[in-house]
Structures are given as C-alpha cells and as structure tokens.
Write a protein that holds these residues in place. Structure first.
Motif, PDB file in Angstrom:
ATOM      1  N   GLU A  33       0.846  -1.189   0.000  1.00 41.55           N
ATOM      2  CA  GLU A  33       0.000   0.000   0.000  1.00 41.55           C
ATOM      3  C   GLU A  33       0.884   1.242   0.000  1.00 41.55           C
ATOM      4  OE1 GLU A  33      -3.567  -2.196   2.475  1.00 41.55           O
ATOM      5  OE2 GLU A  33      -1.626  -1.758   3.380  1.00 41.55           O
ATOM      6  N   ASN A  84     -13.137  -3.391 -11.100  1.00 37.70           N
ATOM      7  CA  ASN A  84     -13.122  -3.300  -9.638  1.00 37.70           C
ATOM      8  C   ASN A  84     -11.760  -3.776  -9.118  1.00 37.70           C
ATOM      9  OD1 ASN A  84     -13.902  -5.013  -6.926  1.00 37.70           O
ATOM     10  ND2 ASN A  84     -15.196  -3.226  -7.121  1.00 37.70           N
ATOM     11  N   ALA A 215      -5.961   1.909  -2.699  1.00 32.66           N
ATOM     12  CA  ALA A 215      -6.239   0.468  -2.560  1.00 32.66           C
ATOM     13  C   ALA A 215      -7.652   0.236  -2.012  1.00 32.66           C
ATOM     14  CB  ALA A 215      -5.208  -0.180  -1.643  1.00 32.66           C
ATOM     15  N   GLY A 216      -8.117   1.177  -1.168  1.00 34.90           N
ATOM     16  CA  GLY A 216      -9.430   1.024  -0.553  1.00 34.90           C
ATOM     17  C   GLY A 216     -10.592   1.393  -1.435  1.00 34.90           C
ATOM     18  N   ARG A 218     -10.765   0.440  -4.959  1.00 34.56           N
ATOM     19  CA  ARG A 218     -10.958  -0.635  -5.932  1.00 34.56           C
ATOM     20  C   ARG A 218     -11.160  -0.120  -7.353  1.00 34.56           C
ATOM     21  NH1 ARG A 218      -8.398  -2.877  -4.681  1.00 34.56           N
ATOM     22  NH2 ARG A 218      -8.964  -4.890  -5.498  1.00 34.56           N
TER      23      ARG A 218
ATOM     24  N   LEU B  56      -5.423   2.221   2.123  1.00 33.16           N
ATOM     25  CA  LEU B  56      -5.289   0.819   2.551  1.00 33.16           C
ATOM     26  C   LEU B  56      -6.368  -0.057   1.925  1.00 33.16           C
ATOM     27  CD1 LEU B  56      -4.731   1.423   6.383  1.00 33.16           C
ATOM     28  CD2 LEU B  56      -2.988   1.075   4.606  1.00 33.16           C
ATOM     29  N   TYR B  57      -6.028  -1.316   1.651  1.00 37.62           N
ATOM     30  CA  TYR B  57      -7.040  -2.245   1.154  1.00 37.62           C
ATOM     31  C   TYR B  57      -8.193  -2.341   2.149  1.00 37.62           C
ATOM     32  CZ  TYR B  57      -4.068  -3.691  -2.658  1.00 37.62           C
ATOM     33  OH  TYR B  57      -3.329  -3.693  -3.808  1.00 37.62           O
ATOM     34  N   PRO B  58      -9.392  -2.614   1.627  1.00 41.37           N
ATOM     35  CA  PRO B  58     -10.520  -2.836   2.533  1.00 41.37           C
ATOM     36  C   PRO B  58     -10.360  -4.196   3.220  1.00 41.37           C
ATOM     37  CG  PRO B  58     -11.212  -2.784   0.204  1.00 41.37           C
ATOM     38  CD  PRO B  58      -9.726  -2.818   0.218  1.00 41.37           C
ATOM     39  N   ASP B  59     -11.148  -4.429   4.250  1.00 46.73           N
ATOM     40  CA  ASP B  59     -11.198  -5.763   4.852  1.00 46.73           C
ATOM     41  C   ASP B  59     -11.737  -6.732   3.801  1.00 46.73           C
ATOM     42  OD1 ASP B  59     -11.733  -8.081   6.164  1.00 46.73           O
ATOM     43  OD2 ASP B  59     -12.994  -7.192   7.726  1.00 46.73           O
ATOM     44  N   PRO B  60     -10.919  -7.715   3.363  1.00 45.21           N
ATOM     45  CA  PRO B  60     -11.391  -8.598   2.290  1.00 45.21           C
ATOM     46  C   PRO B  60     -12.598  -9.434   2.716  1.00 45.21           C
ATOM     47  CG  PRO B  60      -9.294  -9.382   3.194  1.00 45.21           C
ATOM     48  CD  PRO B  60      -9.566  -8.050   3.804  1.00 45.21           C
ATOM     49  N   GLU B  63     -15.790  -8.097   7.708  1.00 46.59           N
ATOM     50  CA  GLU B  63     -16.242  -8.660   8.992  1.00 46.59           C
ATOM     51  C   GLU B  63     -17.297  -7.789   9.686  1.00 46.59           C
ATOM     52  OE1 GLU B  63     -15.384 -11.505  10.546  1.00 46.59           O
ATOM     53  OE2 GLU B  63     -13.873 -12.186   9.096  1.00 46.59           O
ATOM     54  N   SER B 241      -9.907 -10.447  -4.350  1.00 50.71           N
ATOM     55  CA  SER B 241      -9.979 -10.553  -2.883  1.00 50.71           C
ATOM     56  C   SER B 241     -10.840  -9.471  -2.258  1.00 50.71           C
ATOM     57  CB  SER B 241      -8.573 -10.417  -2.285  1.00 50.71           C
ATOM     58  OG  SER B 241      -7.656 -11.276  -2.907  1.00 50.71           O
ATOM     59  N   TYR B 242     -10.920  -8.330  -2.937  1.00 50.07           N
ATOM     60  CA  TYR B 242     -11.557  -7.158  -2.327  1.00 50.07           C
ATOM     61  C   TYR B 242     -12.648  -6.653  -3.261  1.00 50.07           C
ATOM     62  CZ  TYR B 242      -6.805  -7.189  -0.298  1.00 50.07           C
ATOM     63  OH  TYR B 242      -5.607  -7.546   0.273  1.00 50.07           O
ATOM     64  N   THR B 243     -13.843  -7.211  -3.181  1.00 52.73           N
ATOM     65  CA  THR B 243     -14.889  -6.810  -4.126  1.00 52.73           C
ATOM     66  C   THR B 243     -15.666  -5.582  -3.646  1.00 52.73           C
ATOM     67  OG1 THR B 243     -16.296  -8.479  -3.123  1.00 52.73           O
ATOM     68  CG2 THR B 243     -15.201  -9.073  -5.168  1.00 52.73           C
ATOM     69  N   ASP B 245     -15.468  -1.921  -1.794  1.00 54.70           N
ATOM     70  CA  ASP B 245     -14.512  -0.915  -1.356  1.00 54.70           C
ATOM     71  C   ASP B 245     -14.873  -0.418   0.042  1.00 54.70           C
ATOM     72  OD1 ASP B 245     -16.286   1.423  -1.552  1.00 54.70           O
ATOM     73  OD2 ASP B 245     -16.066   1.248  -3.728  1.00 54.70           O
ATOM     74  N   ARG B 246     -13.985   0.359   0.636  1.00 56.65           N
ATOM     75  CA  ARG B 246     -14.178   0.831   2.016  1.00 56.65           C
ATOM     76  C   ARG B 246     -15.436   1.676   2.176  1.00 56.65           C
ATOM     77  NH1 ARG B 246     -10.130   1.078   5.882  1.00 56.65           N
ATOM     78  NH2 ARG B 246      -8.427  -0.338   5.343  1.00 56.65           N
ATOM     79  N   LEU B 247     -15.790   2.432   1.133  1.00 56.88           N
ATOM     80  CA  LEU B 247     -16.951   3.315   1.221  1.00 56.88           C
ATOM     81  C   LEU B 247     -18.235   2.494   1.204  1.00 56.88           C
ATOM     82  CD1 LEU B 247     -15.460   5.766  -1.390  1.00 56.88           C
ATOM     83  CD2 LEU B 247     -15.618   6.208   1.076  1.00 56.88           C
ATOM     84  N   ALA B 248     -18.275   1.483   0.350  1.00 56.58           N
ATOM     85  CA  ALA B 248     -19.455   0.623   0.271  1.00 56.58           C
ATOM     86  C   ALA B 248     -19.632  -0.152   1.574  1.00 56.58           C
ATOM     87  CB  ALA B 248     -19.329  -0.338  -0.912  1.00 56.58           C
TER      88      ALA B 248
END
Lengths: 353, 353
Positions: A33, A84, A215-216, A218, B56-60, B63, B241-243, B245-248
C-alpha cells in the motif's frame, strides 16, 4: 468440501492476500500500500458524491472516467476498460483472451494470482523460470503458446524489463494476447502503452491501488486496441453491469486530474526506496534492484523466515513467501521515511543479534 | 469478433441493462431504482470514510458488515456472503453450485441475466414456462435437475410465491442448490431465510440497490448455510480478494442500522404502488398483482410498445421487453407520488388517444 459445490468450486485454490491483523498497531509493509493519503481532490469528490445520487445505478460504462483517462494517456476512450481493482481486470482478461487448449506462459516467480485464475478458468499454463538473478528470460517467451502474462516490473522481485524487450516478446507472439501487468510501473518503469497502436495483441493493465494511494477504492484498468477492450466489456457485461460504484468513479476521475500530487508522492516513494536499498546494502543485504514500491531482500546469514517472525514481534509486517527459489527473501513495501527508519532500526538490531 | 478473443468470449451474449439516456431530464421508471434518497446515516458514514484510510485495502472479508447483518437477520456471520451488487453474487453462485451436465431450471419469463450467466459458464438450462397468469408452476420444479434459480417476487412480472411453496420446491430438490433471488422481497414479500436452518441447499440472495436506495453503491449479499457461503467465498477469492470498497462497506453497515428509515421508505413505495395499481385498473389496465417496487401492466387496446414510445416522448421512461408472451406488457418502476402522478396523467392522455 460440500456435496452442493460444483466440480469447479471444489477444484479451485483461492488466492490468499497479505494478512491484515487487528491485534495491534503494526508498521504495515506487507501489502504494497502507499504510505501517503489519496489526493484531497479525490476525497472531496467522494464526499460531494455521497448524496441522493447513490439511489441511482452508476454509469455502467464509466464514460466520464474513461474520457478523463483517455485524455491523460493520449488514447481513445474505446481503448480503455475499467474494473473493480486490477485483479478483476486480470480475471476478466483470462476469460476473454485465453483458451484451455494451448498453455499460456508466465514466470515461475510472479504474482501468485495468475495460477489461481488459470485454475479457475481451466486454462493450461507453463511456468517460465526466471534467471538466477530473477530477471525475465525474454527469449523463453518466443515459443508456441496460448497467450502470455507477466508483471512489469515483476512482483515480488521488483525486477523490470525495458519497453524494447516487451516489443520483442510482442513481435514473436502476434497470434496471441500478451498481457503486461503494470501494477507497479509508476515507480520508475516505463509503460508499454506506447506500443498499443502497433500491436493489436497487447493489453496493458494498471491500478489506482498503489501509485494513486487508492487500494481502498478498488479501481483498476486495461489499455489496448478496441477489439481487446470489447472482449473485456463482453465478459464484464455477462457478469455484472456495474462493477464500479458512483463513489469510485468520482474519486478516480480526480485521482487522474491531480497530476501534481501523483508526481510528488511517487517521487517521494522512489527516493525512500533508493535510500533504504542503500542502507540495507551497507548492512550486507542482497537487494534486488527495484522499480516498484517494494524491495525484495535477502540477508547473508539471518534466514528470511526468522527475520520475518522477528520483525513481526517488533510490530513490523513484511511479506514472506514460503516457496521454492524465494524462501530466503522478504518483500518489504516502501512506507513513509519514518516507517522505514523504524524498519531499518529493527533490522539492524535483529541482524546484529 | 476478434482473432484474439477466447472461444468463451466469442460465444457469450452479454446482458443489456435498462437505458440511462442523458439527452433530457426523464421521469426514470425503467430500472427499478428507489425514488427516495439513501438514509442520511449512510451518507454521513461514507463522508467520514472518505479519508486517509482509502490508501489501505478494505477488509477482504467485510467482517464488520457481516456482523451487522448477522445481528439484524439472526444468522451467523459465516452464513453471509457479500458481493459487488447481487449480480456479482448470482454470477459467483452459478460458478459455485451449478455444473454443466444436468440442466438447471428457471422460469421462461424472469430476470434476463440468468441465461447470460448460464451461457458464460456453459451451464445447460431448461426454461419452466410460467402459467398463463404469470404465476410460478411450483410442481414443474419437482423433476430431476442440476439446480434451480428463480426470483421471488419474480421480475419483470412482480408475482410472488409463499414461503410454503418455496419449501415444497426445496423438499423435492435436496440434492441440488435452490437459489431464491429476493432482490424485491422487501416490498411486501416474506423472505425464505427462515428455511435456511432446515435446508442446507437453500441460498437466498438480496440487494441494497432497491429497498435500501443504494443502486449506486453496489452491495448485494447471499444467505445460506456455511458450506454454501464457503463455496461463494472460494469463487470470490479466486477472482478478486476485495470486491467491496471501504466506502461501500461503511455505507452498507449504516443502511442496515437505520431500520426506521428503511421501514418508512419501503412502506411509502408499497402505498404508492397500491394507489397507482388501483388507478390503472380503473383505466382498464390489466395490472399483475405486485409485491415489488414495480408493476407489470397491459392495456386492452393500446399496444405496450406504442405506449412505451409515447411515454418516452413525454419524457417518461419505462421498460419494454420485446420478447414472447410479455411483448404487450410494460414494467413500470414505482417512483415518488409526484412522479407517478405525472406517469398516470400521461397514460390517461395517451390511452384516451
């Protein structure tokens, strides 16, 4: 295993992304990242889009985003496909361009999602071993195949081949698609997109996850001649008409527009990478020359796995791949200067120990 | 057609979503969007997430979102799968649960994405004709098959079958997965999720696009026993892995939490639907009884295609399907009361002709 699973789902071996532990506050150098925040223009555009419009479907074709990128790249919007994240773009590309019969070629040490896609879509593949110094053996790609994919720069090695070398591969493979996965190209490499006009079989894939600090969000994309892009659109429109939500579309437009911020942050990362590589070299590390936002390193005496575990104890996460040829290397993402100083200090302590 | 396309991409017939014309300001009753904005809690959560964290990547595994929905539904979080809209969830379900050999069953008049998925993944299917009144012939699903999928309520008819009827279908099909696509269930239907504990072969699919006013955010989900959910996760983790995003992820959590707003808006839509259905009935229309946010209507003398075109001239978009059995019907999304009054007025004028 379940009796309700298809033969397909029973046979796949899913990809495992880098760990995202929540048990403590880590210096996170394990998933490549970007240490710098997204452009404030991006954040403002997202906030401005968080309104009533979310009740409506997004533009399924992302016309505004395509126009913006087309203008930036000097391509036509019909030569651009958005997905995505670049992982989705790559998955669709495997479906759109590779057939099961003739093996596709990719390096033995490379992005570990490629064999996952191949297994999922039942596409044979042949691994092309990297040379001992982890460089790509370009001439090994001059043989019959059903398609080629490789990252440039490669991951997790960071090694890079020139546009001239890519053109050689394209020249020897005009009957099948060659996918150049440029997830990391903005950190010092040169994109192969200049070859698109000349080679109808070239697909260049990039992402906003690394060099655009998103990255966050997509967002990934592919560049190529219209026929290839239409192939990707056909797959996408057979799975999900709207793969990018309204917020991602709006944010991505501004990420392209804020060129000054993009240049500033990627240059900072390049400078930090060079500094850290030098320091590690002085400590005796082997550091593979990198054109990415990570480095691939090996210590002469301390085993990579041991270093990985000891760094984790120090709350520093890096990536260790327990696989042949690279099991004595660590992949370390380039963080901020403060983060990298913490990393260097920890490494100095561990390797002195 | 391109020589670089795979056999697969050359053979698919992509889905075509409802038109989104930009040439003038339409009353948009053609894509079953919700006329009311998303909850303000959702918009605030998205704005609060539009920050540095996007680097940063979202939580894949999403959770927090899974925990929130699990709590709301009374299920375990391991019984929930999230995807980039319910279309992606459905596509993954076709891959995870249906095999090419034995045909899967779905209605002849139904969501037109099902045959697209089947063609893409080379899964045979058999169409089960709806009865003349467009109700589902439940007993026609009591025959050997490789899986079953149908929307409940059905689209584009709006017809609904009871949970008891779904249980009959499940009871007669315990060796294969039965997917109940509940995109519209919140507008007056009862979810089949109460049957999940009893039937390990039941997968219920829902979406935030309609009843949660979030078509622009791309969030859909599936509910089922853990084995089925694991099957979906395996497919997803072999593609992307990350379908979400953090906003969704952040927005969807709040959409679930704002139960009062959800209840208020869906009840408004149900009331408007009943009122409009009554009015159209008085004008002589045949109105199929609907449990959705759309109605399926036919006029005794004015042909549906003519009505569709004349409404478009009046800047009112509805959906017309030029296909056997339903080519004299229009699908009309339920908009706000003001929008529906404009629609009724235009219809009155056109049919008075």
């Amino acid at each position: 295993m379940s009796k309700y699973w298809s033969k397909l789902v029973a046979s796949v071996e899913p990809y495992v992304p880098g760990e995202q532990p929540k048990d403590r506050n880590y210096v996170k150098l394990n998933t490549n990242e970007n240490p710098y925040p997204p452009s404030t223009q991006v954040l403002e555009a997202i906030k401005a889009t968080a309104n009533e419009s979310l009740k409506l479907y997004p533009d399924p074709n992302g016309e505004e985003l395509k126009r913006t990128l087309a203008n930036y790249c000097g391509l036509k919007k019909e030569q651009i496909f958005f997905g995505n994240g670049s992982d989705e773009v790559l998955a669709f590309a495997f479906m759109a361009f590779f057939d099961p019969e003739v093996p596709v070629l990719f390096p033995d040490i490379t992005y570990s999602f490629y064999p996952v896609y191949a297994n999922l879509f039942k596409i044979d593949y042949e691994l092309i071993p990297l040379k001992d110094d982890f460089t790509l053996p370009v001439e090994q790609f001059f043989k019959p195949n059903g398609g080629i994919i490789f990252p440039n720069p490669n991951a997790p090695t960071g090694e890079y081949i020139t546009v001239e070398a890519i053109e050689e591969i394209l020249h020897h493979n005009q009957d099948h698609v060659v996918i150049v996965d440029e997830a990391y190209v903005d950190f010092g490499g040169e994109s192969a997109q200049s070859l698109i006009d000349q080679y109808p079989n070239l697909l260049v894939v990039q992402t906003f996850s690394k060099s655009r600090s998103l990255a966050g969000l997509r967002v990934g994309f592919a560049l190529g001649q219209e026929e290839l892009i239409q192939g990707l659109e056909r797959i996408k429109n057979s799975i999900n008409s709207y793969t990018l939500d309204r917020l991602a579309l709006a944010g991505a437009v501004e990420a392209i527009k804020d060129e000054a911020y993009f240049q500033a942050t990627r240059n900072k990362i390049i400078r930090t990478r060079e500094r850290v590589s030098d320091e590690l070299g002085k400590m005796g590390f082997k550091v593979i020359p990198s054109k990415t936002n990570f480095i691939f390193i090996s210590h002469p005496t301390v085993k990579a796995e041991e270093l990985f575990l000891k760094l984790k104890e120090e709350a520093i996460l890096v990536r260790y791949f327990k696989q042949p040829r690279i099991d004595n290397y660590l992949r370390v993402s380039i963080g901020s200067d403060i983060e990298m100083d913490r990393f260097l200090e920890a490494v100095r302590k561990i390797t002195a120990g």
